[in-house]
Each structure stands twice: as structure tokens, then as C-alpha cells.
Scaffold this active site. Structure first.
Site, PDB file in Angstrom:
ATOM      1  CG  ASN A 115      -1.612  -1.907  -9.152  1.00 16.32           C
ATOM      2  OD1 ASN A 115      -0.642  -2.362  -8.533  1.00 16.32           O
ATOM      3  ND2 ASN A 115      -2.144  -0.730  -8.848  1.00 16.32           N
ATOM      4  CG  HIS A 117      -4.722   1.519  -5.225  1.00 25.50           C
ATOM      5  ND1 HIS A 117      -3.497   2.154  -5.273  1.00 25.50           N
ATOM      6  CD2 HIS A 117      -5.579   2.400  -4.677  1.00 25.50           C
ATOM      7  CE1 HIS A 117      -3.617   3.380  -4.780  1.00 25.50           C
ATOM      8  NE2 HIS A 117      -4.883   3.546  -4.399  1.00 25.50           N
ATOM      9  CB  SER A 144      -9.458  -1.854  -5.960  1.00 25.89           C
ATOM     10  OG  SER A 144     -10.280  -1.037  -5.175  1.00 25.89           O
ATOM     11  CG  ASP A 153      -3.407   3.877  -8.532  1.00 29.15           C
ATOM     12  OD1 ASP A 153      -2.833   2.814  -8.827  1.00 29.15           O
ATOM     13  OD2 ASP A 153      -2.948   4.687  -7.708  1.00 29.15           O
TER      14      ASP A 153
HETATM   15  C1  GAR Z   1       0.080  -3.101  -0.637  1.00 29.42           C
HETATM   16  O1  GAR Z   1      -0.760  -2.523   0.329  1.00 29.42           O
HETATM   17  C2  GAR Z   1      -0.360  -2.688  -2.022  1.00 29.42           C
HETATM   18  O2  GAR Z   1      -1.754  -2.590  -2.150  1.00 29.42           O
HETATM   19  C3  GAR Z   1       0.294  -1.349  -2.135  1.00 29.42           C
HETATM   20  O3  GAR Z   1       1.562  -1.498  -1.576  1.00 29.42           O
HETATM   21  C4  GAR Z   1       1.487  -2.509  -0.554  1.00 29.42           C
HETATM   22  C5  GAR Z   1       2.551  -3.533  -0.835  1.00 29.42           C
HETATM   23  O4  GAR Z   1       2.631  -4.434   0.224  1.00 29.42           O
HETATM   24  N1  GAR Z   1       0.365  -0.909  -3.484  1.00 29.42           N
HETATM   25  C6  GAR Z   1       0.216   0.344  -3.847  1.00 29.42           C
HETATM   26  O5  GAR Z   1       0.042   1.252  -3.056  1.00 29.42           O
HETATM   27  C7  GAR Z   1       0.305   0.584  -5.335  1.00 29.42           C
HETATM   28  N2  GAR Z   1      -0.301   1.823  -5.670  1.00 29.42           N
HETATM   29  P1  GAR Z   1       3.439  -5.787   0.072  1.00 29.42           P
HETATM   30  O6  GAR Z   1       4.807  -5.417  -0.508  1.00 29.42           O
HETATM   31  O7  GAR Z   1       3.549  -6.304   1.474  1.00 29.42           O
HETATM   32  O8  GAR Z   1       2.664  -6.677  -0.833  1.00 29.42           O
END
Ligand code: GAR
Length: 225
Positions: A115, A117, A144, A153
């Protein structure tokens, strides 16, 4: 789990709920050969997401496993596993997949579930990380990549990139700065895994045969340091 042969492309399934910019970064690196993986499928819990369009453009299967069809969490997780397992992936990548996955699901993919984050874990688990960083007045923030374990997480962190919080930053400017680093961090870590350099040993991250004592810190792009 078999150690990937460096000559082979690792079969990957990506789970994504939203914009799919991390997915696109992975697909771009796979297309240039920089990343020895083949993304067989992208599965979303929502229809019509940009992530699914990215998948179709890259000739990967684009599938929806909608939460509304499975009111019970365990039933949803089981259906999601059935979708995933038909591709026999060596790695499952959560790229903005905004559902909490149950213990059985996580155990089934233990050691091959990553994942990303948007925070410097263990700080700011959960949602609204950029807002919380600004509210706390932090001077640095980042992203991360970690192995997923049963607690949200909280799995062992593999690598991070730090960015500075600038005076006058809004949630949007900070999100954009962190996201640029996510697009470098995720392909890098997936590359380590695909080349057989990275694994989870009990609860420890092992990189190049050595247990990490702390996450690998990669440098931010110069403009964001
Ligand atoms: C990213 O910032 C990722 O780190 C976050 O969602 C966004 C997805 O962006 N994930 C989380 O918050 C998971 N806990 P994307 O769809 O443009 O890749």
C-alpha cells in the site's frame, strides 16, 4: 512464495478507487521496461473511475467489484479475492484503494500486498493526512510504502520520501507535492519486489538479504526537497 525469476515479468493486480495517478505511474514504468511487471488487471470498488480508464488504455483488464453488491464485509472481501486470484498475481498493489480490507483477505496476500499512504507513517494513519499535517503545523510531510497487515496503515514500512511543508501551503498544494513523490516511490519499491530484492519476513522488511531497521529514505525531487 516462489522468489520471482529476474527474467520474468511479475504478474500484478492493482486495486484503485480514484484518479489512478499512482496506477498510471506504475503502468508508465512497466511500459518502458523500467519495471519488470505486467499489470494484468485493475479492480475498482467504484464504476467510472479514472483508474479504470487508465487500465483500459494500457490493455489491462478493468473490473468493478462494487461494495453495494455485498453488504457484508467478508462477502465483499471474498468476491474481491476471487476477482484477483483469477490472474494469479505475485503482487497485489493498493493504489488509492479506499476500502478497509478484512483480516482474512490481508492474511491471504500476506507478503505480497503493498500500500502507498500519503504521510510519513507511523504519523497520520487514516484519512485527510494533508489537512492534519497543516493543522499540526508540521514542517515536513511525505509518503510511505508498506506491506499491508491486519491493522490499518500499520504494516512494516519499506520506504519513504519526505517533502517540506512550505509557508502558504494549502491542502491542495501539499497533496500535489506529495503525490509527485508517490509517483517515484511506488514504482521504485515495486521494482525491488519484482526483482526479488524485497520480502516480508515475519513482521520485518528484508531488502537485499538484510532486515531493515528503519524505512529506506529516498530523496525527493529537487524542487520538492
Ligand atoms: C494517493 O495519495 C494515495 O497515497 C492515497 O490516495 C491517493 C490516490 O491517488 N491513498 C490513501 O490515502 C490510502 N490510505 P491516485 O488515485 O491518484 O493514485
Amino acid at each position: 512464495m516462489p522468489v520471482p525469476n529476474p527474467q520474468d515479468k511479475l504478474a500484478v493486480v492493482v486495486l484503485a478507487s480514484g484518479e489512478g495517478t499512482n496506477l498510471q505511474a506504475i503502468l508508465d514504468c512497466a511500459a518502458t521496461g523500467e519495471l519488470p511487471v505486467k499489470v494484468h488487471a485493475v479492480i475498482s470498488d467504484r464504476s467510472g473511475t479514472p483508474a479504470l480508464q487508465c487500465a483500459r488504455r494500457a490493455d489491462a483488464a478493468a473490473q468493478i467489484c462494487a461494495a453495494a453488491d455485498y453488504p457484508e464485509r467478508e462477502h465483499y472481501d471474498a468476491a474481491l479475492s476471487r476477482h484477483i486470484d483469477q490472474y494469479k498475481p505475485g503482487l497485489v498493489v493498493l493504489a488509492g484503494f479506499m476500502r478497509i480490507l478484512g483480516g482474512h483477505f490481508v492474511d491471504h496476500y500476506r507478503g505480497r500486498l503493498l500500500n502507498i499512504h500519503p504521510s510519513l507513517l507511523p504519523k497520520y494513519r487514516g484519512l485527510h493526512t494533508h489537512r492534519r499535517v497543516l493543522a499540526a503545523g508540521d514542517r515536513e510531510h511525505g509518503c510511505s510504502v508498506h506491506f499491508v497487515t491486519r491493522t490499518l496503515d500499520s504494516g512494516p514500512v519499506i520506504a519513504q520520501i519526505k517533502v517540506k511543508v512550505m509557508p502558504g501551503d494549502s491542502e491542495d498544494t501539499l497533496r500535489a507535492r506529495v503525490l509527485r513523490q508517490e509517483h517515484r516511490l511506488y514504482p521504485e519499491v515495486i521494482g525491488w519486489f519484482a526483482r526479488g530484492r524485497l520480502r516480508l519476513d515475519d513482521s520485518h522488511v528484508v531488502l537485499d538479504g538484510k532486515r531493515l531497521q528503519s524505512p529506506v529514505m529516498l530523496p525527493a525531487q529537487e524542487q520538492d526537497q
